[in-house]
Design an enzyme around this catalytic site. Sequence first.
Site, PDB file in Angstrom:
ATOM      1  N   ARG A  59       0.890  -1.178   0.000  1.00  0.00           N
ATOM      2  CA  ARG A  59       0.000   0.000   0.000  1.00  0.00           C
ATOM      3  C   ARG A  59       0.919   1.215   0.000  1.00  0.00           C
ATOM      4  O   ARG A  59       1.098   1.888   1.001  1.00  0.00           O
ATOM      5  CB  ARG A  59      -0.940   0.012   1.209  1.00  0.00           C
ATOM      6  CG  ARG A  59      -1.889   1.223   1.192  1.00  0.00           C
ATOM      7  CD  ARG A  59      -3.015   1.119   2.231  1.00  0.00           C
ATOM      8  NE  ARG A  59      -2.545   0.810   3.576  1.00  0.00           N
ATOM      9  CZ  ARG A  59      -1.956   1.675   4.397  1.00  0.00           C
ATOM     10  NH1 ARG A  59      -1.762   2.924   4.010  1.00  0.00           N
ATOM     11  NH2 ARG A  59      -1.537   1.294   5.580  1.00  0.00           N
ATOM     12  N   ASP A 184     -13.354  11.881 -16.871  1.00  0.00           N
ATOM     13  CA  ASP A 184     -13.411  10.429 -17.026  1.00  0.00           C
ATOM     14  C   ASP A 184     -13.139  10.144 -18.502  1.00  0.00           C
ATOM     15  O   ASP A 184     -13.943  10.491 -19.373  1.00  0.00           O
ATOM     16  CB  ASP A 184     -14.803   9.932 -16.591  1.00  0.00           C
ATOM     17  CG  ASP A 184     -14.920   8.413 -16.597  1.00  0.00           C
ATOM     18  OD1 ASP A 184     -14.244   7.771 -17.428  1.00  0.00           O
ATOM     19  OD2 ASP A 184     -15.708   7.881 -15.790  1.00  0.00           O
ATOM     20  N   LYS A 209     -12.464  -1.606 -18.325  1.00  0.00           N
ATOM     21  CA  LYS A 209     -13.073  -1.638 -19.663  1.00  0.00           C
ATOM     22  C   LYS A 209     -12.005  -1.960 -20.726  1.00  0.00           C
ATOM     23  O   LYS A 209     -11.500  -3.057 -20.758  1.00  0.00           O
ATOM     24  CB  LYS A 209     -13.757  -0.297 -19.931  1.00  0.00           C
ATOM     25  CG  LYS A 209     -14.662   0.172 -18.778  1.00  0.00           C
ATOM     26  CD  LYS A 209     -15.892  -0.699 -18.660  1.00  0.00           C
ATOM     27  CE  LYS A 209     -16.927  -0.187 -17.706  1.00  0.00           C
ATOM     28  NZ  LYS A 209     -16.627  -0.309 -16.282  1.00  0.00           N
TER      29      LYS A 209
HETATM   30  C1  LIG Z   1     -17.674   5.703 -17.750  1.00  0.00           C
HETATM   31  C2  LIG Z   1     -17.392   4.899 -16.527  1.00  0.00           C
HETATM   32  N1  LIG Z   1     -16.626   5.437 -15.564  1.00  0.00           N
HETATM   33  C3  LIG Z   1     -16.360   4.761 -14.438  1.00  0.00           C
HETATM   34  C4  LIG Z   1     -16.866   3.507 -14.199  1.00  0.00           C
HETATM   35  C5  LIG Z   1     -16.573   2.814 -12.893  1.00  0.00           C
HETATM   36  O1  LIG Z   1     -15.597   1.882 -13.046  1.00  0.00           O
HETATM   37  P1  LIG Z   1     -15.457   0.559 -12.133  1.00  0.00           P
HETATM   38  O2  LIG Z   1     -16.655  -0.285 -12.431  1.00  0.00           O
HETATM   39  O3  LIG Z   1     -14.161  -0.012 -12.576  1.00  0.00           O
HETATM   40  O4  LIG Z   1     -15.445   1.011 -10.715  1.00  0.00           O
HETATM   41  C6  LIG Z   1     -17.652   2.900 -15.176  1.00  0.00           C
HETATM   42  C7  LIG Z   1     -18.168   1.530 -14.965  1.00  0.00           C
HETATM   43  O5  LIG Z   1     -19.034   1.049 -15.654  1.00  0.00           O
HETATM   44  C8  LIG Z   1     -17.941   3.620 -16.360  1.00  0.00           C
HETATM   45  O6  LIG Z   1     -18.730   3.099 -17.316  1.00  0.00           O
END
Ligand SMILES: Cc1ncc(COP(=O)(O)O)c(C=O)c1O
Length: 387
Positions: A59, A184, A209
């Site tokens: 960590r 994001d 993803k």
């Molecule tokens: C655009 C987007 N951002 C963030 C996330 C969150 O990611 P995690 O599921 O890895 O926590 C997702 C999850 O589906 C997402 O589609």
Amino acid sequence: MTTRTSRSDFTTVSYDPIDTRHHGSIAVPVYQSSLFAHETYAQFEEAFEDLFLTPVYSRGRNPTVAFLEEKLAVLESGEAARCFASGMAAITAAIMSCVNQGDHVLCVSQAYGPTREFFTSYLTRFGIETTYVDGTSMEALRQAVLPNTALLYLESPTTMRFEVQDLSACTELARSIGARTIIDNTWATPIFQKPLAFGVDLVVHSLTKYVSGHSDCVGGAVIGSKELINRLSTSEYMLFGGIMAPQIAALLIRGLRSLPLRMQRHQETGLQVAAHLERQPHVIRVNHPGLPSHPQHELAKRQMSGYGSLFSFVTDEPIARLKAWSDRLHYFKIGVSWGGFESLIVVNEIPDGEAGDRRIVRLYVGLEDPADLIADLDEAWARVRDL
Ligand SMILES: Cc1ncc(COP(=O)(O)O)c(C=O)c1O
């Protein structure tokens, strides 16, 4: 271990097994260790001075995770990156590192649901208020600014309606009011969009993803300047402790190596399937920023060098028929998330703005053959069209 930096994403994701301690291992070794011992007490004390520089405790710095962090930082043209146990762990850590009690946040109205929930249900406990704004309108964003606005939270494109924000204009607005920006960037990945070059402060990712690419792990990352990543590392990362495990980092490093190739293929197949759907009578509109019909296509082209393969379409068809269609699809699996091999479908009963009760169908186009995917959609539709 060495990290080669290069302007080419392909070179960046490669691995040079130059470190002789790894016997020329062509894959990055998994350091399955919670702690790292030192030969002398002096070395131990020196290592303790920067827990992110020399491995002391996982960590903090784990060499496998650190390797992935270095790769991600270079790919995003950032100075540093920190990996987390999930996209949400990364997102919430990044947000917490930018706000204080009593601050105000501007967030694009179509941002990922749990991110909005974090603003609405969690941060309000600390007197932090969020205004949701139509991210396609700079005017709306400007008008929503308050004297205590500390953060502009972006997601471009958004991942249900695929709306794009003007990144340069957004960061200019944020700078003019002394606020930070987070984006994001999960959909475009660093292969197709490098938001730090537009002045964004922190980029967040769900590595679950496209970076994973195999639907077999969950992870997240925050990328930015050394200063902001160091600050986040000593507080939100170390104190909340949502760290990434080294095995997961190894899977993600494996995913990274084929990311540029996979993204090219996703882009091509995604656009073919989207263009095909656009011609179908039961489809009112396809939301894909790579299609010339997308209202922000020109902006998307300026900001991104390519497109992800997740998109949606709006339809008036009854939800029961859409679900029956999904049931009959062979290649498209019914499921959330995206970024892996398999194509996916989700049917949503979301009212589409002024259009009232319309449905949104979100499709993720995987790595299958484009002709098979198009035939799958058409053949299954022919079986339910008259139900
Ligand atoms: C655009 C987007 N951002 C963030 C996330 C969150 O990611 P995690 O599921 O890895 O926590 C997702 C999850 O589906 C997402 O589609």
